[in-house]
Design an enzyme around this catalytic site. Structure first.
Site, PDB file in Angstrom:
ATOM      1  N   LYS A  78      -9.466   0.643  -5.618  1.00 18.60           N
ATOM      2  CA  LYS A  78     -10.104   1.683  -4.804  1.00 18.60           C
ATOM      3  C   LYS A  78     -10.059   3.080  -5.436  1.00 18.60           C
ATOM      4  O   LYS A  78     -10.999   3.841  -5.319  1.00 18.60           O
ATOM      5  CB  LYS A  78      -9.439   1.748  -3.424  1.00 18.60           C
ATOM      6  CG  LYS A  78      -9.706   0.533  -2.541  1.00 18.60           C
ATOM      7  CD  LYS A  78      -9.078   0.787  -1.183  1.00 18.60           C
ATOM      8  CE  LYS A  78      -9.157  -0.390  -0.266  1.00 18.60           C
ATOM      9  NZ  LYS A  78      -8.687  -0.080   1.088  1.00 18.60           N
ATOM     10  N   ASP A 114     -12.838   3.229   5.645  1.00 13.13           N
ATOM     11  CA  ASP A 114     -11.558   2.977   6.335  1.00 13.13           C
ATOM     12  C   ASP A 114     -11.323   3.952   7.496  1.00 13.13           C
ATOM     13  O   ASP A 114     -10.714   3.581   8.505  1.00 13.13           O
ATOM     14  CB  ASP A 114     -10.377   3.075   5.355  1.00 13.13           C
ATOM     15  CG  ASP A 114     -10.208   1.791   4.554  1.00 13.13           C
ATOM     16  OD1 ASP A 114     -10.744   0.749   4.973  1.00 13.13           O
ATOM     17  OD2 ASP A 114      -9.538   1.840   3.503  1.00 13.13           O
TER      18      ASP A 114
HETATM   19  P1  NAP Z   1       0.379   1.779   0.191  1.00  9.47           P
HETATM   20  O1  NAP Z   1      -0.609   2.772  -0.314  1.00  9.47           O
HETATM   21  O2  NAP Z   1       1.148   0.960  -0.769  1.00  9.47           O
HETATM   22  O3  NAP Z   1       1.411   2.562   1.156  1.00  9.47           O
HETATM   23  C1  NAP Z   1       2.440   1.901   1.796  1.00  9.47           C
HETATM   24  C2  NAP Z   1       3.286   2.900   2.585  1.00  9.47           C
HETATM   25  O4  NAP Z   1       4.262   2.144   3.283  1.00  9.47           O
HETATM   26  C3  NAP Z   1       4.027   3.920   1.743  1.00  9.47           C
HETATM   27  O5  NAP Z   1       4.071   5.144   2.423  1.00  9.47           O
HETATM   28  C4  NAP Z   1       5.428   3.316   1.636  1.00  9.47           C
HETATM   29  O6  NAP Z   1       6.468   4.277   1.531  1.00  9.47           O
HETATM   30  C5  NAP Z   1       5.569   2.641   2.979  1.00  9.47           C
HETATM   31  N1  NAP Z   1       6.487   1.504   2.945  1.00  9.47           N
HETATM   32  C6  NAP Z   1       6.320   0.346   2.247  1.00  9.47           C
HETATM   33  N2  NAP Z   1       7.364  -0.477   2.463  1.00  9.47           N
HETATM   34  C7  NAP Z   1       8.199   0.183   3.318  1.00  9.47           C
HETATM   35  C8  NAP Z   1       9.435  -0.133   3.916  1.00  9.47           C
HETATM   36  N3  NAP Z   1      10.031  -1.295   3.678  1.00  9.47           N
HETATM   37  N4  NAP Z   1       9.990   0.782   4.753  1.00  9.47           N
HETATM   38  C9  NAP Z   1       9.397   1.957   4.999  1.00  9.47           C
HETATM   39  N5  NAP Z   1       8.225   2.322   4.443  1.00  9.47           N
HETATM   40  C10 NAP Z   1       7.627   1.449   3.626  1.00  9.47           C
HETATM   41  O7  NAP Z   1      -0.346   0.723   1.160  1.00  9.47           O
HETATM   42  P2  NAP Z   1      -1.680   0.935   2.039  1.00  9.47           P
HETATM   43  O8  NAP Z   1      -2.863   0.553   1.242  1.00  9.47           O
HETATM   44  O9  NAP Z   1      -1.620   2.265   2.677  1.00  9.47           O
HETATM   45  O10 NAP Z   1      -1.504  -0.246   3.133  1.00  9.47           O
HETATM   46  C11 NAP Z   1      -0.448  -0.182   4.045  1.00  9.47           C
HETATM   47  C12 NAP Z   1      -0.598  -1.217   5.141  1.00  9.47           C
HETATM   48  O11 NAP Z   1      -1.800  -0.983   5.892  1.00  9.47           O
HETATM   49  C13 NAP Z   1      -0.679  -2.656   4.675  1.00  9.47           C
HETATM   50  O12 NAP Z   1       0.063  -3.450   5.566  1.00  9.47           O
HETATM   51  C14 NAP Z   1      -2.155  -2.996   4.783  1.00  9.47           C
HETATM   52  O13 NAP Z   1      -2.394  -4.369   5.028  1.00  9.47           O
HETATM   53  C15 NAP Z   1      -2.545  -2.184   5.999  1.00  9.47           C
HETATM   54  N6  NAP Z   1      -3.973  -1.867   5.985  1.00  9.47           N
HETATM   55  C16 NAP Z   1      -4.735  -2.439   6.932  1.00  9.47           C
HETATM   56  C17 NAP Z   1      -6.093  -2.175   6.961  1.00  9.47           C
HETATM   57  C18 NAP Z   1      -6.934  -2.809   8.012  1.00  9.47           C
HETATM   58  O14 NAP Z   1      -8.162  -2.822   7.870  1.00  9.47           O
HETATM   59  N7  NAP Z   1      -6.345  -3.291   9.076  1.00  9.47           N
HETATM   60  C19 NAP Z   1      -6.672  -1.332   5.999  1.00  9.47           C
HETATM   61  C20 NAP Z   1      -5.838  -0.753   5.031  1.00  9.47           C
HETATM   62  C21 NAP Z   1      -4.483  -1.039   5.029  1.00  9.47           C
HETATM   63  P3  NAP Z   1       6.824   5.046   0.142  1.00  9.47           P
HETATM   64  O15 NAP Z   1       5.781   6.121  -0.022  1.00  9.47           O
HETATM   65  O16 NAP Z   1       8.175   5.566   0.390  1.00  9.47           O
HETATM   66  O17 NAP Z   1       6.756   3.994  -0.930  1.00  9.47           O
END
Ligand code: NAP
Length: 294
Positions: A78, A114
């Site tokens: 992305k 999104d």
């Molecule tokens: P990302 O860019 O990797 O960001 C993940 C975030 O979660 C970061 O802020 C990270 O913290 C935090 N995190 C990860 N593991 C953690 C833990 N064990 N404890 C506390 N914080 C934690 O991922 P993303 O693309 O934003 O996606 C995140 C989630 O949203 C995923 O589950 C994804 O499936 C979901 N999502 C859903 C949709 C939908 O259409 N429903 C769309 C997009 C995303 P740090 O900054 O400290 O590493």
């Protein structure tokens, strides 16, 4: 994952769209879009493309060569796609990521659906944004879409992340864009400070990966004491459909929402960009739910 759909007819008039990711096998988008194309009898086919990061530039320029209408982009493409299109829609520039490309007359335009996908399920559920307060757990890509979208609706947002620096950078980006300080941030460490912030809020959004398959049993990102029954709890995870956070919130009497409808609505917005037509999102949702059962 099975992509076959007996009702799809491929002819000389078929237009191809799809999703580029690495890996891409887990994607539910092929079932979701093909179900809507079939239902509307549109000559479109949606195909998964497993594109290695090193091949992304070639793959994207191939959209024009192949006369494809466009693609979705998923992890890890992305952000890299930002510099690989001719023009960026404001949605993609703001999100710092492209999740949809539209090809027209040899020109590629990058969008990000999104934000719309995130907001629509909330507004469809009658959630009132204006003047309210939201807490977003996480500060990654999904948090970015959510934060811009909520501030645009007149909400005050607090970002709560375990890495403070990432939350600070996102808060600064949104505040610069909105020209008022609608976003602040704290580090995810103390239950008491979090309880106070959530206590004043109407919406809690989980954008962390906590509770996502295959880690369904890990402890929720916040403890039960932090929640209150007046809170709307929105977990962007869609697999499982009820995370431990959502279960806890439901048992406390909170309104809850999982990530399935966000997935559907961001897809429906891409569908509309490619076809100019609004799909029936309930058809797309049924296809996603069927895919999640497999
Ligand atoms: P990302 O860019 O990797 O960001 C993940 C975030 O979660 C970061 O802020 C990270 O913290 C935090 N995190 C990860 N593991 C953690 C833990 N064990 N404890 C506390 N914080 C934690 O991922 P993303 O693309 O934003 O996606 C995140 C989630 O949203 C995923 O589950 C994804 O499936 C979901 N999502 C859903 C949709 C939908 O259409 N429903 C769309 C997009 C995303 P740090 O900054 O400290 O590493």
């Amino acid at each position: 994952m099975v992509y076959s759909n007996a009702a799809i007819e491929i002819s000389g008039k078929s237009q191809i769209v799809g999703v580029m990711g690495w890996p891409v096998e887990h994607s539910l988008s092929p079932q979701m879009h093909n179900a809507a194309f079939t239902e509307m009898n549109l000559p479109f086919v949606y195909v998964p493309f497993a594109v290695r990061p090193a091949n992304l530039e070639t793959a994207i320029s191939g959209l024009t060569a192949l006369g494809m209408r466009g693609v979705n982009l998923t992890i890890p493409h992305k952000e890299a796609a930002l510099s690989l299109v001719h023009e960026l829609d404001e949605s993609a520039a703001r999100a710092g990521a492209v999740n949809t490309i539209v090809q027209k007359d040899g020109k590629l335009k990058g969008y990000n659906t999104d934000g719309i996908g995130f907001l629509k399920p909330l507004s469809n559920d009658g959630f009132k944004f204006e003047g309210g307060r939201a807490v977003i757990l996480g500060a990654g890509g999904a948090a970015r879409s959510a934060a811009f979208a909520l501030v645009a609706q007149g909400m005050h947002v607090t970002l709560v992340n375990r890495t403070l620096e990432r939350a600070r950078a996102l808060a600064e980006a949104v505040n610069e864009w909105s020209s008022n300080s609608s976003v602040d941030y704290v580090v995810l460490n103390s239950d008491e400070s979090l309880r106070q912030i959530v206590g004043k809020s109407e919406l809690l959004v989980n954008t962390t990966r906590v509770g996502m398959h295959p880690n369904e049993t890990e402890p929720p990102p916040v403890s039960e004491e932090i929640l209150h029954s007046g809170l709307f709890v929105y977990d962007l995870v869609y697999n499982p459909q009820e995370t431990r956070l959502l279960q806890m919130a439901r048992e406390l009497g909170c309104r809850t929402l999982n990530g399935v409808r966000m997935l559907v609505e961001q897809g429906a917005a891409a569908f509309e960009l490619w076809t100019g037509l609004k799909p029936d999102s309930s058809v797309m949702e049924s296809a996603v739910l069927k895919g999640l059962q497999r």
